[in-house]
Design a protein around this motif. Structure first.
Motif, PDB file in Angstrom:
ATOM      1  N   PHE A 105       0.836  -1.209   0.000  1.00 18.76           N
ATOM      2  CA  PHE A 105       0.000   0.000   0.000  1.00 18.76           C
ATOM      3  C   PHE A 105       0.866   1.252   0.000  1.00 18.76           C
ATOM      4  CE2 PHE A 105      -2.794   2.911   2.650  1.00 18.76           C
ATOM      5  CZ  PHE A 105      -3.712   3.163   1.640  1.00 18.76           C
ATOM      6  N   GLY A 106       1.881   1.273   0.841  1.00 19.48           N
ATOM      7  CA  GLY A 106       2.759   2.436   0.937  1.00 19.48           C
ATOM      8  C   GLY A 106       3.553   2.669  -0.331  1.00 19.48           C
ATOM      9  N   LEU A 107       4.093   1.592  -0.905  1.00 19.37           N
ATOM     10  CA  LEU A 107       4.876   1.737  -2.142  1.00 19.37           C
ATOM     11  C   LEU A 107       4.007   2.220  -3.291  1.00 19.37           C
ATOM     12  CD1 LEU A 107       7.134  -1.455  -1.959  1.00 19.37           C
ATOM     13  CD2 LEU A 107       7.845   0.914  -1.623  1.00 19.37           C
ATOM     14  N   LEU A 108       2.786   1.698  -3.388  1.00 25.76           N
ATOM     15  CA  LEU A 108       1.881   2.125  -4.457  1.00 25.76           C
ATOM     16  C   LEU A 108       1.555   3.613  -4.324  1.00 25.76           C
ATOM     17  CD1 LEU A 108       0.007   1.511  -6.851  1.00 25.76           C
ATOM     18  CD2 LEU A 108      -1.766   0.878  -5.173  1.00 25.76           C
ATOM     19  N   LEU A 109       1.216   4.057  -3.122  1.00 25.38           N
ATOM     20  CA  LEU A 109       0.903   5.472  -2.918  1.00 25.38           C
ATOM     21  C   LEU A 109       2.116   6.361  -3.196  1.00 25.38           C
ATOM     22  CD1 LEU A 109      -1.306   5.556   0.310  1.00 25.38           C
ATOM     23  CD2 LEU A 109      -2.026   5.586  -2.072  1.00 25.38           C
ATOM     24  N   ALA A 110       3.295   5.896  -2.821  1.00 29.35           N
ATOM     25  CA  ALA A 110       4.505   6.681  -3.061  1.00 29.35           C
ATOM     26  C   ALA A 110       4.720   6.894  -4.556  1.00 29.35           C
ATOM     27  CB  ALA A 110       5.717   5.989  -2.438  1.00 29.35           C
TER      28      ALA A 110
END
Length: 309
Positions: A105-110
């Motif tokens: 989730f964090g990598l996608l949003l980044a």
């Protein structure tokens, strides 16, 4: 299955069943809101006229980037969050979100935030956002936080960059003015977090985090809080001194800075109520940063109105 996932499973914590609210909590919404607010102030205070649609998109992208940093921080820090009272209820240590889900989730949003900001507001702003996320996760979370009591001092650079990103999104460049906004937050960060660490020292000690009170002791920490407060107070007035804020801002920021120094002095000098004074300073530090940027925002809007744009 990763070591982090297996650790929580072996502890008997039920994994899964995450709701949308759990994923929103991963974004650290209060921290994200502060980043968005200071970025917006930087965007409005910057010279020139920015398309409203681009401005809205830029702020949304910065919000996503700040949220991505929060999610990745929670992913990496899940082990220490589990043993600290103020963080044990977070989505990962409580078992509501699996570590792998938070990482993805964090990598996608980044990636989405940096690409959106670059395509719509310019690659300088996008590069600064990417650097901020990298610095917060790799330099601060993975390295400094667990290795040095100067973690907050150096790591504070990540939290100080949003107004610079907002400025770059609006102006297409950065300058002395945006650096001053950076410096206000950078100098504010140590006394803010060390005040918290004074009355949460037990939590940090249990988690093995070398916060200043746990390493240098309370007395040294209080002296350093006062020293940073004395540096912060005049820097808070600098937007007026350097001519991009009015005298009204100068007066208000000077009063706010004097209040910060006063509360820092009380936390140092009052031996009979040290923890209470540390909590008061922590609360005031939040008011200070919000107020000083709110006044600068109002001042910038007023100056634009008087200039006819």
């Amino acid at each position: 299955m990763s070591d982090r996932e297996s650790r929580f499973n072996e502890a008997g914590v039920p994994i899964g069943g995450a709701t949308a609210g759990d994923f929103f909590a991963l974004l650290k919404p209060r921290v994200m809101a502060l980043a968005v607010f200071t970025a917006f102030v930087g965007l409005v205070a910057a010279p020139g006229v920015i398309n409203p649609a681009v401005a809205v998109t830029a702020i949304l992208a910065i919000a996503l980037g700040a949220g991505a940093a929060g999610a990745l921080n929670m992913w990496y820090d899940a082990d220490i969050d589990a043993v600290m009272s103020r963080t044990s209820g977070r989505p990962i240590p409580s078992g509501r979100v699996m570590p792998g889900e938070a990482l993805g989730f964090g990598l996608l949003l980044a990636m989405l935030s940096v690409m959106a900001l670059g395509m719509l507001a310019g690659w300088l702003a996008a590069s600064l956002l990417a650097f901020t996320i990298f610095f917060y996760i790799v330099v601060y979370t993975m390295w400094l936080k667990r290795s040095t009591p100067q973690n907050i001092v150096i790591g504070g650079a990540a939290g100080a960059l949003p107004p610079v990103i907002g400025w770059a999104a609006a102006a297409g460049s950065v300058g002395m003015e945006s650096f001053i906004l950076f410096l206000i937050i950078f100098l504010w960060t140590p006394p803010h977090f060390w005040a918290l660490a004074l009355f949460k020292a037990g939590d940090y000690g249990a988690a093995g985090i070398p916060m200043m009170p746990n390493v240098a002791g309370e007395a040294s920490t209080r002296k350093q809080i006062l020293a940073y407060s004395l540096l912060l107070a005049p820097v808070g007035v600098a937007p007026w001194l350097f001519g991009f804020a009015s005298g009204v801002y100068g007066l208000v920021s000077a009063a706010l800075g004097a209040g910060f120094v006063w509360y820092a002095w009380k936390a140092l000098a009052s031996a009979d109520a040290k923890m209470r004074n540390a909590k008061t300073l922590f609360a005031y530090s939040i008011i200070y940063l919000f107020a000083i940027f709110a006044v600068l925002l109002a001042d910038s809007i007023a100056q634009r109105a008087l200039a006819g744009g």
